[in-house]
Each structure stands twice: as structure tokens, then as C-alpha cells.
Design a protein around this motif. Sequence first.
Motif, short mmCIF file in Angstrom:
data_model
loop_
_atom_site.label_atom_id
_atom_site.label_comp_id
_atom_site.label_asym_id
_atom_site.label_seq_id
_atom_site.Cartn_x
_atom_site.Cartn_y
_atom_site.Cartn_z
N LYS A 1 33.40 35.42 -3.14
CA LYS A 1 33.69 35.48 -4.57
C LYS A 1 32.88 36.59 -5.24
O LYS A 1 33.41 37.33 -6.08
CB LYS A 1 33.37 34.12 -5.22
N MET A 2 31.63 36.74 -4.88
CA MET A 2 30.78 37.79 -5.44
C MET A 2 31.33 39.18 -5.08
O MET A 2 31.33 40.10 -5.91
CB MET A 2 29.34 37.63 -4.96
N ILE A 3 31.81 39.33 -3.85
CA ILE A 3 32.34 40.61 -3.38
C ILE A 3 33.67 40.93 -4.04
O ILE A 3 34.03 42.09 -4.20
CB ILE A 3 32.50 40.59 -1.84
N SER A 4 34.40 39.90 -4.48
CA SER A 4 35.78 40.07 -4.96
C SER A 4 35.92 41.05 -6.12
O SER A 4 37.00 41.60 -6.33
CB SER A 4 36.40 38.72 -5.32
N ARG A 5 34.88 41.30 -6.85
CA ARG A 5 34.97 42.30 -7.94
C ARG A 5 35.04 43.72 -7.39
O ARG A 5 35.41 44.64 -8.10
CB ARG A 5 33.84 42.14 -8.94
N PHE A 6 34.69 43.87 -6.11
CA PHE A 6 34.70 45.19 -5.48
C PHE A 6 35.78 45.34 -4.41
O PHE A 6 36.30 46.42 -4.19
CB PHE A 6 33.34 45.48 -4.82
N ILE B 1 20.40 50.23 14.08
CA ILE B 1 19.79 49.41 13.04
C ILE B 1 19.69 50.27 11.78
O ILE B 1 19.11 51.36 11.82
CB ILE B 1 18.41 48.89 13.47
N ILE B 2 20.30 49.78 10.71
CA ILE B 2 20.33 50.54 9.46
C ILE B 2 19.79 49.68 8.33
O ILE B 2 19.80 48.46 8.40
CB ILE B 2 21.76 51.04 9.14
N ASP B 3 19.36 50.35 7.27
CA ASP B 3 18.91 49.61 6.09
C ASP B 3 20.10 49.42 5.14
O ASP B 3 21.21 49.89 5.40
CB ASP B 3 17.71 50.28 5.42
N SER B 4 19.86 48.73 4.05
CA SER B 4 20.94 48.40 3.12
C SER B 4 21.55 49.65 2.47
O SER B 4 22.74 49.67 2.17
CB SER B 4 20.44 47.44 2.04
N PHE B 5 20.75 50.69 2.26
CA PHE B 5 21.28 51.92 1.66
C PHE B 5 22.22 52.63 2.64
O PHE B 5 23.28 53.13 2.25
CB PHE B 5 20.15 52.83 1.20
N LEU C 1 28.39 53.19 4.51
CA LEU C 1 29.53 52.84 5.37
C LEU C 1 30.70 52.32 4.53
O LEU C 1 31.86 52.44 4.92
CB LEU C 1 29.13 51.78 6.41
N LEU C 2 30.40 51.70 3.39
CA LEU C 2 31.43 51.14 2.53
C LEU C 2 32.05 52.17 1.60
O LEU C 2 33.17 52.00 1.12
CB LEU C 2 30.84 50.01 1.66
N ASN C 3 31.32 53.24 1.35
CA ASN C 3 31.71 54.22 0.35
C ASN C 3 32.98 54.97 0.73
O ASN C 3 33.13 55.42 1.87
CB ASN C 3 30.57 55.21 0.12
N ASP C 4 33.89 55.09 -0.23
CA ASP C 4 35.12 55.89 -0.10
C ASP C 4 36.06 55.43 1.02
O ASP C 4 36.74 56.25 1.62
CB ASP C 4 34.78 57.38 0.10
N GLY D 1 25.61 46.10 -0.48
CA GLY D 1 26.07 47.49 -0.36
C GLY D 1 26.89 47.92 -1.57
O GLY D 1 26.70 49.01 -2.12
N PHE D 2 27.82 47.06 -2.01
CA PHE D 2 28.60 47.38 -3.20
C PHE D 2 27.72 47.42 -4.44
O PHE D 2 27.95 48.24 -5.34
CB PHE D 2 29.74 46.38 -3.39
N SER D 3 26.72 46.56 -4.49
CA SER D 3 25.79 46.58 -5.63
C SER D 3 25.05 47.91 -5.69
O SER D 3 24.87 48.48 -6.76
CB SER D 3 24.79 45.42 -5.53
N ILE D 4 24.63 48.41 -4.55
CA ILE D 4 23.95 49.71 -4.48
C ILE D 4 24.89 50.82 -4.95
O ILE D 4 24.52 51.65 -5.79
CB ILE D 4 23.43 49.98 -3.05
N LEU D 5 26.12 50.81 -4.45
CA LEU D 5 27.08 51.85 -4.81
C LEU D 5 27.42 51.85 -6.29
O LEU D 5 27.78 52.88 -6.86
CB LEU D 5 28.36 51.70 -3.98
N ASN D 6 27.33 50.67 -6.92
CA ASN D 6 27.71 50.53 -8.33
C ASN D 6 26.51 50.38 -9.26
O ASN D 6 26.67 49.96 -10.41
CB ASN D 6 28.66 49.34 -8.48
#
Length: 152
Positions: free
Chosen positions: A25-30, A80-84, A89-92, A141-146
Motif C-alpha cells: 500500500k505504501m509503494i502504491s503511490r509510486f 551488496i548495495i546500500d539503499s541509495f 535500480l528503480l529509477n527510470d 528506494g522510491f522515497s529516496i528518488l522522490n
Amino acid sequence: MNIEIVSIAKKERSIYDPLYKELTKMISRFAKVSDVEIFNKDVTKAHTISPEASQSAYTKVLEPLMDKGFTISLHPDGKIIDSFEFSKLLNDKMSIKFFIGGAYGFEDEFLKKSDAVISLGKITMSHKIAKAVLLEQIYRGFSILNNHPYHK
């Protein structure tokens, strides 16, 4: 954006279901998130034979789902990657499929066909917990991008 989480897992109720629902539900805005759990008779039979047979069975059921979009496989030996880095990976992307393997992991050939192979860390966790961590990282990830304050 469409995100699909595909895992080798039995479809069963879980104590984690309310958490999955809340994170989705939280992700659904993105993005729209769908969850596909596969555990057919071929996978069941392969588990009685060997780890290699199991991996082969996973590939057989998952490979046809790699048809379109960006594919990311979760694997203990992945990067192994961090949240940024995860957010990048999600961008574009229009469509992303995350693959969570079965108890015996993935064949190397399946991993080579993935666009990215990542690890959620060096600790071992159940598939149910891995899915919860993955969903949380997708939201983060979406929170970071936005520039949403959640990630801070």
C-alpha cells in the motif's frame, strides 16, 4: 511503473501477510506491485532428487517470466548495495521483476540472464522475511528518488 516479485514459494497464509499488504500500500503511490509465488509439482519432485535438480526446476519455471522489463535476482553472492544504490535500480524503469529463488538458489545461467544480481546481506533469512525486506527497500528506494523524508 509495474513491479513484480516472483518467488519459489508455496502459496500459504503467513504471519507476514499484513506487513506485505501495508508495504505494498505504501509503494502504491509510486508503482503497482504484484506478488507471484510458484511451487509446482516439478519443483516439489526436484526437491526430493538433488540441489542441482531443484535449481534446474526453478530455472524452468522462472525463465519464461524474464520476457520483458528489467530483471533483478536476489542471491547470496550478489552485489551488496546500500539503499541509495538500490534506488538507482528503480529509477527510470517501466517494469521491474525481482526473483527470489528456492531453498537451493539459482543456477549460474539464470543469474547471467538477469539484468542485476543483488544480495540483501550476508545473513541467511527465510524467503518470507526476504520478501518483507525487499518490499521495505522498494518503498525506501522510491522515497529516496522522490525526496520523501522516510529514508532519513
